[in-house]
Write a protein that holds these residues in place. Structure first.
Motif, PDB file in Angstrom:
ATOM      1  N   HIS A  59      43.712  32.586  41.116  1.00  0.00           N
ATOM      2  CA  HIS A  59      44.833  32.462  40.188  1.00  0.00           C
ATOM      3  C   HIS A  59      45.440  33.822  39.823  1.00  0.00           C
ATOM      4  O   HIS A  59      46.545  33.887  39.288  1.00  0.00           O
ATOM      5  N   VAL A  60      44.694  34.897  40.113  1.00  0.00           N
ATOM      6  CA  VAL A  60      45.192  36.251  39.816  1.00  0.00           C
ATOM      7  C   VAL A  60      44.933  37.133  41.038  1.00  0.00           C
ATOM      8  O   VAL A  60      44.027  37.970  41.050  1.00  0.00           O
ATOM      9  N   PRO A  61      45.699  36.958  42.105  1.00  0.00           N
ATOM     10  CA  PRO A  61      45.440  37.683  43.357  1.00  0.00           C
ATOM     11  C   PRO A  61      45.568  39.196  43.232  1.00  0.00           C
ATOM     12  O   PRO A  61      44.967  39.928  44.033  1.00  0.00           O
ATOM     13  N   ARG A  62      46.294  39.677  42.239  1.00  0.00           N
ATOM     14  CA  ARG A  62      46.483  41.134  42.122  1.00  0.00           C
ATOM     15  C   ARG A  62      45.184  41.863  41.776  1.00  0.00           C
ATOM     16  O   ARG A  62      45.090  43.083  41.948  1.00  0.00           O
ATOM     17  N   TYR A  63      44.175  41.132  41.305  1.00  0.00           N
ATOM     18  CA  TYR A  63      42.895  41.763  41.011  1.00  0.00           C
ATOM     19  C   TYR A  63      42.043  41.972  42.267  1.00  0.00           C
ATOM     20  O   TYR A  63      40.966  42.556  42.192  1.00  0.00           O
ATOM     21  N   GLY A  64      42.510  41.486  43.393  1.00  0.00           N
ATOM     22  CA  GLY A  64      41.775  41.679  44.645  1.00  0.00           C
ATOM     23  C   GLY A  64      40.386  41.081  44.583  1.00  0.00           C
ATOM     24  O   GLY A  64      40.204  39.953  44.126  1.00  0.00           O
ATOM     25  N   ASN A  65      39.400  41.861  45.004  1.00  0.00           N
ATOM     26  CA  ASN A  65      38.026  41.366  45.043  1.00  0.00           C
ATOM     27  C   ASN A  65      37.312  41.490  43.707  1.00  0.00           C
ATOM     28  O   ASN A  65      36.105  41.240  43.625  1.00  0.00           O
ATOM     29  N   PHE A  66      38.044  41.857  42.665  1.00  0.00           N
ATOM     30  CA  PHE A  66      37.413  42.032  41.364  1.00  0.00           C
ATOM     31  C   PHE A  66      38.021  41.113  40.308  1.00  0.00           C
ATOM     32  O   PHE A  66      38.122  41.467  39.141  1.00  0.00           O
ATOM     33  N   GLY A  67      38.395  39.920  40.716  1.00  0.00           N
ATOM     34  CA  GLY A  67      38.958  38.952  39.787  1.00  0.00           C
ATOM     35  C   GLY A  67      37.915  38.158  39.035  1.00  0.00           C
ATOM     36  O   GLY A  67      38.211  37.544  38.000  1.00  0.00           O
ATOM     37  N   ALA A  68      36.686  38.172  39.543  1.00  0.00           N
ATOM     38  CA  ALA A  68      35.611  37.407  38.909  1.00  0.00           C
ATOM     39  C   ALA A  68      34.269  38.045  39.229  1.00  0.00           C
ATOM     40  O   ALA A  68      34.104  38.697  40.260  1.00  0.00           O
ATOM     41  N   MET A  69      33.329  37.846  38.329  1.00  0.00           N
ATOM     42  CA  MET A  69      31.974  38.350  38.513  1.00  0.00           C
ATOM     43  C   MET A  69      30.996  37.187  38.425  1.00  0.00           C
ATOM     44  O   MET A  69      31.094  36.350  37.526  1.00  0.00           O
ATOM     45  N   THR A  70      30.062  37.128  39.356  1.00  0.00           N
ATOM     46  CA  THR A  70      28.979  36.162  39.281  1.00  0.00           C
ATOM     47  C   THR A  70      27.780  36.824  38.623  1.00  0.00           C
ATOM     48  O   THR A  70      27.254  37.812  39.133  1.00  0.00           O
ATOM     49  N   VAL A  71      27.397  36.311  37.479  1.00  0.00           N
ATOM     50  CA  VAL A  71      26.231  36.830  36.777  1.00  0.00           C
ATOM     51  C   VAL A  71      25.022  36.038  37.263  1.00  0.00           C
ATOM     52  O   VAL A  71      24.882  34.848  36.960  1.00  0.00           O
ATOM     53  N   CYS A  72      24.183  36.688  38.052  1.00  0.00           N
ATOM     54  CA  CYS A  72      23.050  35.992  38.675  1.00  0.00           C
ATOM     55  C   CYS A  72      21.788  35.998  37.816  1.00  0.00           C
ATOM     56  O   CYS A  72      20.871  35.220  38.064  1.00  0.00           O
TER      57      CYS A  72
END
Length: 201
Positions: A59-72
């Motif tokens: 939904h926010v492509p301008r953030y590239g590969n940093f649009g979301a974080m998986t907290v494991c």
């Protein structure tokens, strides 16, 4: 928050200009604190981050590969292992994307141990920064900034909560982003942070 981060940045710049070896660990730690705040992470969640824990937000492509974080390594319920959750990059913190891009492509690689571990925060001698070392670093910066001793590293998570709610985010969304089981916990975070005064920028 701005004062604390300014103090950290000034320390890194000063140590680097003087040729002190402390500048690199200070850069790593200050970067970690900013990431912890921008995503509302617990201490263990922050320390256990890996390079592979980031991905795009369609939904926010301008953030590239940093649009979301998986907290494991999120806190699990009693008797269970760690839970996973996804935390979205906040539009209130656009700077975090540039910071992550720099750290993952350049800053992290300054550590000799970086190529033998997927850890986002390598240590000088081991594969991963420890909770104790990160906590001691925060205490040093907190003292340097002249902030009250009640403030711990966990206060960054409280500040994240306060700022999301002040920005009129849905309380349920904030609760889910934090990984809280109960709305009352999220509300308590806001109250305690406001009381000690770290949440104001």
């Amino acid at each position: 928050m701005q004062h604390l981060f300014d103090v950290m940045d000034d320390f890194v710049d000063d140590a680097h200009s003087k040729g002190s070896k402390r500048w690199l660990t200070a850069l790593r730690d200050s970067t970690a604190f900013k990431i912890g705040y921008a995503f509302g992470l617990r201490r263990r969640e922050l320390v256990m981050l890996d390079l592979t824990d980031f991905g795009p937000n369609p939904h926010v492509p301008r953030y590239g590969n940093f649009g979301a974080m998986t907290v494991c390594w999120a806190k699990g319920t009693k008797g269970s292992g760690p839970r996973r959750r996804t935390v979205l990059t906040s539009p209130e913190f656009p700077w975090v994307v540039d910071l992550l891009q720099y750290w993952c492509s350049e800053g992290r690689e300054l550590f000799a141990t970086a190529n033998r571990s997927p850890a986002l925060w390598p240590s000088e001698r081991g594969d991963r920064l420890t909770l104790g070392a990160l906590g001691r670093s925060f205490t040093s910066f907190r003292r340097l900034a002249g902030l009250p001793p009640e403030l711990s590293l966990h206060a960054l998570r409280h500040s994240y909560t306060t700022h999301r709610l002040e920005a009129s985010y849905d309380p349920l969304f904030v609760q889910q982003q934090l990984g809280h089981s109960y709305a009352s916990t999220t509300s308590l975070y806001r109250w305690t942070t406001s009381r000690v005064g770290l949440c104001t920028t």
